[in-house]
Design an enzyme around this catalytic site. Structure first.
Site, mmCIF file in Angstrom:
data_model
loop_
_atom_site.group_PDB
_atom_site.id
_atom_site.type_symbol
_atom_site.label_atom_id
_atom_site.label_comp_id
_atom_site.label_asym_id
_atom_site.label_seq_id
_atom_site.Cartn_x
_atom_site.Cartn_y
_atom_site.Cartn_z
ATOM 1 N N ASP A 31 0.803 -1.224 0.000
ATOM 2 C CA ASP A 31 0.000 0.000 0.000
ATOM 3 C C ASP A 31 0.838 1.278 0.000
ATOM 4 O O ASP A 31 0.352 2.328 -0.406
ATOM 5 C CB ASP A 31 -1.001 0.012 1.162
ATOM 6 C CG ASP A 31 -0.355 -0.128 2.531
ATOM 7 O OD1 ASP A 31 0.811 -0.520 2.608
ATOM 8 O OD2 ASP A 31 -1.058 0.144 3.532
ATOM 9 N N GLU A 54 9.172 -10.771 -2.079
ATOM 10 C CA GLU A 54 10.249 -9.787 -2.203
ATOM 11 C C GLU A 54 11.629 -10.431 -2.243
ATOM 12 O O GLU A 54 12.537 -9.900 -2.898
ATOM 13 C CB GLU A 54 10.169 -8.784 -1.052
ATOM 14 C CG GLU A 54 8.965 -7.868 -1.096
ATOM 15 C CD GLU A 54 7.719 -8.453 -0.429
ATOM 16 O OE1 GLU A 54 6.694 -7.745 -0.349
ATOM 17 O OE2 GLU A 54 7.782 -9.626 0.012
ATOM 18 N N HIS A 127 0.294 0.329 10.593
ATOM 19 C CA HIS A 127 0.615 -1.046 10.226
ATOM 20 C C HIS A 127 1.993 -1.064 9.557
ATOM 21 O O HIS A 127 2.440 -0.056 9.021
ATOM 22 C CB HIS A 127 -0.450 -1.607 9.278
ATOM 23 C CG HIS A 127 -0.550 -0.873 7.982
ATOM 24 N ND1 HIS A 127 -1.068 0.392 7.865
ATOM 25 C CD2 HIS A 127 -0.168 -1.230 6.722
ATOM 26 C CE1 HIS A 127 -1.016 0.788 6.603
ATOM 27 N NE2 HIS A 127 -0.472 -0.182 5.888
ATOM 28 N N HIS A 128 2.644 -2.191 9.607
ATOM 29 C CA HIS A 128 4.012 -2.383 9.093
ATOM 30 C C HIS A 128 5.074 -1.667 9.926
ATOM 31 O O HIS A 128 6.248 -1.632 9.521
ATOM 32 C CB HIS A 128 4.162 -1.931 7.628
ATOM 33 C CG HIS A 128 3.291 -2.667 6.655
ATOM 34 N ND1 HIS A 128 2.673 -3.862 6.949
ATOM 35 C CD2 HIS A 128 2.926 -2.358 5.361
ATOM 36 C CE1 HIS A 128 1.971 -4.260 5.890
ATOM 37 N NE2 HIS A 128 2.108 -3.369 4.925
ATOM 38 N N GLY A 431 26.316 -17.313 -1.466
ATOM 39 C CA GLY A 431 25.921 -18.714 -1.359
ATOM 40 C C GLY A 431 24.572 -18.963 -0.710
ATOM 41 O O GLY A 431 24.438 -19.843 0.128
ATOM 42 N N ASP A 462 17.225 -30.237 -6.062
ATOM 43 C CA ASP A 462 15.855 -30.380 -5.585
ATOM 44 C C ASP A 462 15.648 -29.620 -4.275
ATOM 45 O O ASP A 462 14.613 -28.980 -4.063
ATOM 46 C CB ASP A 462 15.487 -31.861 -5.426
ATOM 47 C CG ASP A 462 16.515 -32.668 -4.643
ATOM 48 O OD1 ASP A 462 17.602 -32.150 -4.334
ATOM 49 O OD2 ASP A 462 16.234 -33.845 -4.353
ATOM 50 N N ASN A 489 18.765 -35.439 -6.065
ATOM 51 C CA ASN A 489 19.625 -36.325 -5.281
ATOM 52 C C ASN A 489 19.123 -36.438 -3.842
ATOM 53 O O ASN A 489 19.899 -36.671 -2.918
ATOM 54 C CB ASN A 489 21.092 -35.859 -5.330
ATOM 55 C CG ASN A 489 21.212 -34.351 -5.148
ATOM 56 O OD1 ASN A 489 20.356 -33.721 -4.537
ATOM 57 N ND2 ASN A 489 22.270 -33.784 -5.693
ATOM 58 N N GLY A 491 17.914 -34.406 -1.496
ATOM 59 C CA GLY A 491 18.277 -33.567 -0.369
ATOM 60 C C GLY A 491 19.453 -32.656 -0.623
ATOM 61 O O GLY A 491 19.783 -32.332 -1.765
ATOM 62 N N GLU A 495 25.705 -30.338 1.784
ATOM 63 C CA GLU A 495 25.771 -30.380 3.243
ATOM 64 C C GLU A 495 26.000 -31.806 3.757
ATOM 65 O O GLU A 495 26.604 -31.994 4.821
ATOM 66 C CB GLU A 495 24.520 -29.731 3.824
ATOM 67 C CG GLU A 495 24.624 -28.220 3.666
ATOM 68 C CD GLU A 495 23.314 -27.485 3.777
ATOM 69 O OE1 GLU A 495 22.309 -28.102 4.182
ATOM 70 O OE2 GLU A 495 23.304 -26.288 3.451
#
Length: 585
Positions: A31, A54, A127-128, A431, A462, A489, A491, A495
């Site tokens: 708004d 955003e 608001h906000h 990253g 994925d 793969n 997941g 990591e």
């Protein structure tokens, strides 16, 4: 304020005229920016994209700026991305993407629709807001990730303030932040400043210091003889010196390599381009050539952990000259204010007469052969990274835009030589997983505006795609036709190799990927989206050879089934080094 007889323009339209070179504006309505959006929608030269959130919009502006700017010798001077958000809730959602752009030297104008000047003064519980009267809290947050910031509060200074902030953006190559109160959008101001184009403020180098620096570099080159290499990195692209760099490379004939963040700054099919140098995880021949050189001319270095093999460069200060946007280092001496934009052409002119092509060392070309029969550890059927990236390298064409997600894709793509005029986009320093999908949206817009003949190709995992997948609907809404390769793969593979190989926190829900585009597509989309799943090398090879697929006439998604633990060799090496420095128990 305008004097009688002066031609005037609203502040909102003044800003849009300054931004009209961009073509596209990303963001989400709210708004406090709706009045300005009326002007955006009515502007003849700016396309309002309208993103799903955003964060995705900030990623899209990042990808747009990188491709509109160009790489591989196709830089477009002064091109930036732009995002429009609303006060508080919108701008804070975008801040991760803008921090990444700051980290990676990507110019983005962040426009924020904010409450009126009267509300800013009286501080009602709007608001906000945080409910405590701190209307400047979000500005303070944004200042951490903006090179420059401003606010259009004073009507008489509005044009100068807008011009200052935008000039800072194109000069620094970093994000900037500009607040536009709701009651200032339609205020009238003189338009005469629009007669003077905005230009980056790159002051000339001090001539005496520059001459001394050139002399010092020339002495080092003469001493090193033929044992000089050029190492190109990210800031050669970000700070608009790819053409000057290419001229130096061609006229000296020195062997050239690039860091991961400098990939595609040099045409990778150039006969004297040797590949990617990334410290101890480089290919042995590349590592030996760079580290044994008597002199390394480093252009635009950004020495982050993933860009240097976890800080394992084995080049020394004594054998290195570093050219940067705002300073130059010659061995142990630093020269502030001696920037590479002005220095490079003069350096090329100095070095060209010194070099004899007959005395230059040979360079092994950068290639990616497919694994020989019986040499793939995963067998002849399973799609391995050892096979996938060399096969994709054969699929890529000139002027394709390749967007590689952080992790498996960005490490795999390092092994993949690109043809001349291909553009490569990745986010190695910041990253943020999920970035590549949003960035591909902006990249596709920029490619269309530049009338590139190639395709936009997104390579993502994925796990990463699940973070920002909504943005594929934005792509289809605007008739863009990327090809999305989803490496399934099961997941977070990068990591798994860092820590927690079999921990549940590295697992994800396995979505029905080939149904996804149909769910997100507009009902009237034509041609309809197409999706595929490939399980074997033969299936992948057949699909890539299919001209109806390769022509990218409509949006397509390819689910590539891969082993849960398979990863590109550079990723495995980097994960081992990172695990050591992170001190996982």
């Amino acid at each position: 304020m305008a004097h009688e007889g002066q031609e005037t323009i609203s502040i909102g339209n003044y800003l849009l005229e300054r931004l009209s070179q961009l073509g596209s504006l990303f963001g989400v309505p709210g708004d406090f920016n709706l009045g300005f959006l009326d002007l955006v929608e009515d502007h003849p030269n700016i396309e309002w994209v309208g993103n799903c959130n955003e964060l995705n919009a900030s990623y899209a502006a990042d990808g747009y700026a990188r491709v509109k700017h160009g790489s591989g010798g196709a830089a477009k001077h002064g091109s930036v991305g732009a995002i429009l958000t609303t006060f508080g809730v919108g701008e804070l959602s975008a801040i991760n993407g803008l921090a990444g752009a700051f980290s990676e030297h990507v110019p983005i104008v962040h426009l924020v629709g904010v409450p009126s000047t009267e509300q800013q003064k009286n501080k009602p519980m709007l608001h906000h807001t945080l409910g405590d009267g701190r209307f400047d809290a979000y500005l303070k947050a944004a200042q951490q990730f903006a090179w420059s910031h401003g606010a259009v509060f004073d009507v008489t200074a509005a044009a100068a303030e807008i011009d200052r902030v935008l000039t800072d953006c194109i000069t620094s190559g970093r994000p900037v932040y500009l607040m536009l109160p709701t009651d200032r959008v339609f205020n009238k101001i003189p338009r005469d400043r629009l007669n003077t184009p905005l230009n980056p403020d790159h002051p000339a180098n001090d001539p005496h210091t520059e001459e001394f620096v050139l002399g010092e570099i020339q002495k080092l080159v003469e001493k090193a003889g033929s044992e000089v290499v050029i190492l190109v990195d990210a800031c050669a692209i970000r700070h608009d010196v790819t053409e000057e760099t290419w001229d130096l490379i061609k006229r000296t004939g020195f062997p050239v390599y690039s860091a991961p963040m400098g990939k595609a700054a040099v045409p990778e099919d150039y006969e004297r381009y040797g590949g990617i140098y990334v410290g101890s995880i480089s290919h042995p021949e590349v590592k030996e050539k760079v580290e044994s050189a008597k002199l390394v001319l480093s252009i635009g270095a950004l020495k982050s952990d993933f860009n240097t093999g976890n800080f394992t460069y084995r080049t020394t200060r004594a054998t290195t000259v570093e050219l940067h946007s705002d300073h130059t280092r010659v061995q142990y001496a630093s020269y502030p204010g001696i920037g590479m934009r002005h220095l490079l052409p003069k350096l090329t002119a100095r070095l060209h007469p010194l070099v004899s092509s007959s005395g230059l060392p040979s360079v092994t070309p950068f290639t990616a052969p497919l694994p020989a029969a019986g040499k793939d550890p995963l067998g002849e059927d399973t799609i391995s990274h050892l096979f996938f990236w060399p096969r994709i390298a054969q699929f890529i064409r000139s002027e394709d835009v390749v967007v590689a997600e952080t992790g498996t894709s960005s490490f795999g793509a390092l092994e993949m030589p690109l043809p001349a005029n291909a553009i490569y986009v990745s986010q190695i320093l910041w990253g943020s997983i999920g970035w590549a999908t949003g960035a591909a949206v902006g990249a596709a817009f920029a490619a269309r505006e530049r009338k590139l003949k190639g395709r936009t190709l997104l390579f993502t995992g994925d796990g990463s795609l699940q973070l920002t997948v909504q943005e594929l609907s934005t792509v289809m809404k605007h008739g863009l036709t990327p090809i999305i390769f989803v490496l399934n793969n099961k997941g977070y593979t990068i990591e798994r190799h860092l820590h927690g190989r079999d921990r549940r926190y590295n697992d994800i829900v396995n979505w029905k990927w080939t149904q996804l585009l149909d769910v997100l597509a507009p009902e009237d989309l034509s041609p309809k989206p197409r999706s595929y799943t490939v399980h074997t090398k033969k299936e992948l090879d057949a699909l890539l050879k299919d001209e109806s697929f390769a022509s990218a006439g409509g949006i397509q998604l390819v689910e590539v089934m891969m082993d849960k633990y398979d990863a590109p060799l550079p990723l495995l090496r980097q994960a081992e080094l990172s695990g050591q420095t992170n001190h996982y128990v």
